[in-house]
Design an enzyme around this catalytic site. Sequence first.
Site, PDB file in Angstrom:
ATOM      1  N   GLU A  10       1.185   4.759  13.498  1.00  0.00           N
ATOM      2  CA  GLU A  10       1.449   6.002  12.774  1.00  0.00           C
ATOM      3  C   GLU A  10       1.339   7.205  13.693  1.00  0.00           C
ATOM      4  O   GLU A  10       2.162   8.130  13.632  1.00  0.00           O
ATOM      5  CB  GLU A  10       0.489   6.153  11.596  1.00  0.00           C
ATOM      6  CG  GLU A  10       0.797   7.389  10.753  1.00  0.00           C
ATOM      7  CD  GLU A  10      -0.035   7.478   9.497  1.00  0.00           C
ATOM      8  OE1 GLU A  10       0.354   8.266   8.600  1.00  0.00           O
ATOM      9  OE2 GLU A  10      -1.066   6.796   9.383  1.00  0.00           O
ATOM     10  N   HIS A  16      -1.270   8.302   6.327  1.00  0.00           N
ATOM     11  CA  HIS A  16      -1.674   7.018   5.753  1.00  0.00           C
ATOM     12  C   HIS A  16      -3.064   6.659   6.259  1.00  0.00           C
ATOM     13  O   HIS A  16      -3.932   6.283   5.479  1.00  0.00           O
ATOM     14  CB  HIS A  16      -0.655   5.950   6.125  1.00  0.00           C
ATOM     15  CG  HIS A  16      -0.906   4.623   5.513  1.00  0.00           C
ATOM     16  ND1 HIS A  16      -0.977   4.434   4.146  1.00  0.00           N
ATOM     17  CD2 HIS A  16      -1.116   3.395   6.076  1.00  0.00           C
ATOM     18  CE1 HIS A  16      -1.201   3.156   3.891  1.00  0.00           C
ATOM     19  NE2 HIS A  16      -1.297   2.505   5.039  1.00  0.00           N
ATOM     20  N   HIS A  54      -9.634   2.941   0.677  1.00  0.00           N
ATOM     21  CA  HIS A  54      -8.225   2.586   0.526  1.00  0.00           C
ATOM     22  C   HIS A  54      -8.005   1.953  -0.848  1.00  0.00           C
ATOM     23  O   HIS A  54      -8.399   0.811  -1.092  1.00  0.00           O
ATOM     24  CB  HIS A  54      -7.830   1.617   1.640  1.00  0.00           C
ATOM     25  CG  HIS A  54      -6.351   1.399   1.771  1.00  0.00           C
ATOM     26  ND1 HIS A  54      -5.432   1.872   0.861  1.00  0.00           N
ATOM     27  CD2 HIS A  54      -5.629   0.741   2.723  1.00  0.00           C
ATOM     28  CE1 HIS A  54      -4.222   1.530   1.242  1.00  0.00           C
ATOM     29  NE2 HIS A  54      -4.319   0.831   2.364  1.00  0.00           N
ATOM     30  N   LYS A 100      -8.343   8.637   3.150  1.00  0.00           N
ATOM     31  CA  LYS A 100      -9.015   7.338   3.049  1.00  0.00           C
ATOM     32  C   LYS A 100     -10.358   7.331   3.769  1.00  0.00           C
ATOM     33  O   LYS A 100     -11.212   6.484   3.480  1.00  0.00           O
ATOM     34  CB  LYS A 100      -8.115   6.241   3.601  1.00  0.00           C
ATOM     35  CG  LYS A 100      -6.844   5.998   2.792  1.00  0.00           C
ATOM     36  CD  LYS A 100      -6.008   4.898   3.398  1.00  0.00           C
ATOM     37  CE  LYS A 100      -4.710   4.691   2.635  1.00  0.00           C
ATOM     38  NZ  LYS A 100      -3.743   5.803   2.855  1.00  0.00           N
ATOM     39  N   CYS A 159       0.810  -1.223   0.000  1.00  0.00           N
ATOM     40  CA  CYS A 159       0.000   0.000   0.000  1.00  0.00           C
ATOM     41  C   CYS A 159       0.844   1.275   0.000  1.00  0.00           C
ATOM     42  O   CYS A 159       0.303   2.383   0.024  1.00  0.00           O
ATOM     43  CB  CYS A 159      -0.957  -0.014   1.185  1.00  0.00           C
ATOM     44  SG  CYS A 159      -2.128  -1.379   1.095  1.00  0.00           S
ATOM     45  N   PHE A 181       1.898  -3.713   3.840  1.00  0.00           N
ATOM     46  CA  PHE A 181       2.269  -5.041   4.313  1.00  0.00           C
ATOM     47  C   PHE A 181       3.749  -5.305   4.016  1.00  0.00           C
ATOM     48  O   PHE A 181       4.296  -4.834   3.022  1.00  0.00           O
ATOM     49  CB  PHE A 181       1.427  -6.105   3.619  1.00  0.00           C
ATOM     50  CG  PHE A 181       0.021  -6.217   4.155  1.00  0.00           C
ATOM     51  CD1 PHE A 181      -0.384  -5.531   5.283  1.00  0.00           C
ATOM     52  CD2 PHE A 181      -0.897  -7.027   3.512  1.00  0.00           C
ATOM     53  CE1 PHE A 181      -1.679  -5.642   5.761  1.00  0.00           C
ATOM     54  CE2 PHE A 181      -2.202  -7.157   3.978  1.00  0.00           C
ATOM     55  CZ  PHE A 181      -2.590  -6.463   5.112  1.00  0.00           C
TER      56      PHE A 181
END
Length: 402
Positions: free
Chosen positions: A307, A296, A331, A326, A156, A390
């Site tokens: 984060e 993010h 996403h 998002k 991502c 990931f």
Amino acid sequence: MAVTGLGLITPAGHDTESICKTMSAGRSLAHKDPGLADLPVDISCSVTGFDPVAELGLRLASRLDRFAHLALVAARHAVLDARLDITSRPERVAVVLGVGANSLETYVKEFTRIAPKGATNVSPLALPRSVPSMVAGEVAMDTGARGPNFTVSSACASGTTAIGVARDLLLSGACDVVLTGGCESGRARAYAACFAQMRALSTRTEHPEQACRPFDTDRDGFVLAEGAAVLVLERADHARSRGAHVQAWLRGYGASADAHHPTSPHPQGRGTEQAIRQALTDAGCSPRDIGHINAHGTATRLGDTAEALALLRVFTGAPPAVTSSKSILGHALGAAGAIEAALTVLALQRQEVAPTANLTQQDTGREMDIVAGGPRPVAFDVALSTSCGFGGQNAALVLAAS
């Protein structure tokens, strides 16, 4: 490096004016998705009003998958926006795109034919239309760009990584211009099934518009989405020589690995912090120079916590105005970072930060200055956009007003 063109195809719209208007409204675009019917999670944020046949013609549209449709149209928009004549020196124009995975729709459709019908029933176009590298090649064929050409995949963070790699290509002298960004259509049933099994998706399927809640204490996962963003990135001297309008400057890039877990971030956000600090150092900036952060912010329990901890350490006391796109767009996986970089450019131009949808209460002890409830006018010259993925992939960009 100069950002001289933007092309976006998103759930919020296909042009910057409509996208900015929708983002400012601060309402999630999540909805029931008929294509995901009967799955445990059947909601998504989809690109609407997009007709690939009308945009690309029947022959081209029929041999490409959805993620490539989105990328080609975004690239065309970006080239037009930049008023770029690729034909003058096509060998000096590169294409670097981020794709998180392949097109699972085609893989599932074609390869499930092998067992009942035999391998000869698989379409010869199954691989050419689906493997991630082909989308960069398709953009090159469509635009005539003949410079370095490839995709990058860092889950991502792919879109952000692609922009950083594009910037490095320009610094190396390998090209003068790069069409860079990311694309993904994450609404395939296989995506939805896999992410649901991993408990990464919000299960608020009865109220989709309330599902994605980044940094909220009641968050329970993200909403799948699709989209594409392409930026025209070029060296300053090249932009000046052709009289291009510079929309923003890419001043810094940082990347790192958590080296921690296949799917979970480092619990303290150490990799995210490292990427941010590298981007700031690369840009010659200090944390106090940053006036806005496009985070993010996926709305997963572990991801948002990590984060937030990273941001609070880098920006001692409290980070500047933070938003999570998002919360509105969902996403878009490998496309997300590129979309958010483009939105950060637009925020710099408009001097306005779009709100984060569905934020009611932040985690106690991790409070940040998150814009919510409506857009906020902010006077700032430099902004940060962060991405994670990931495998512990992290990337960050520092963008500045022109």
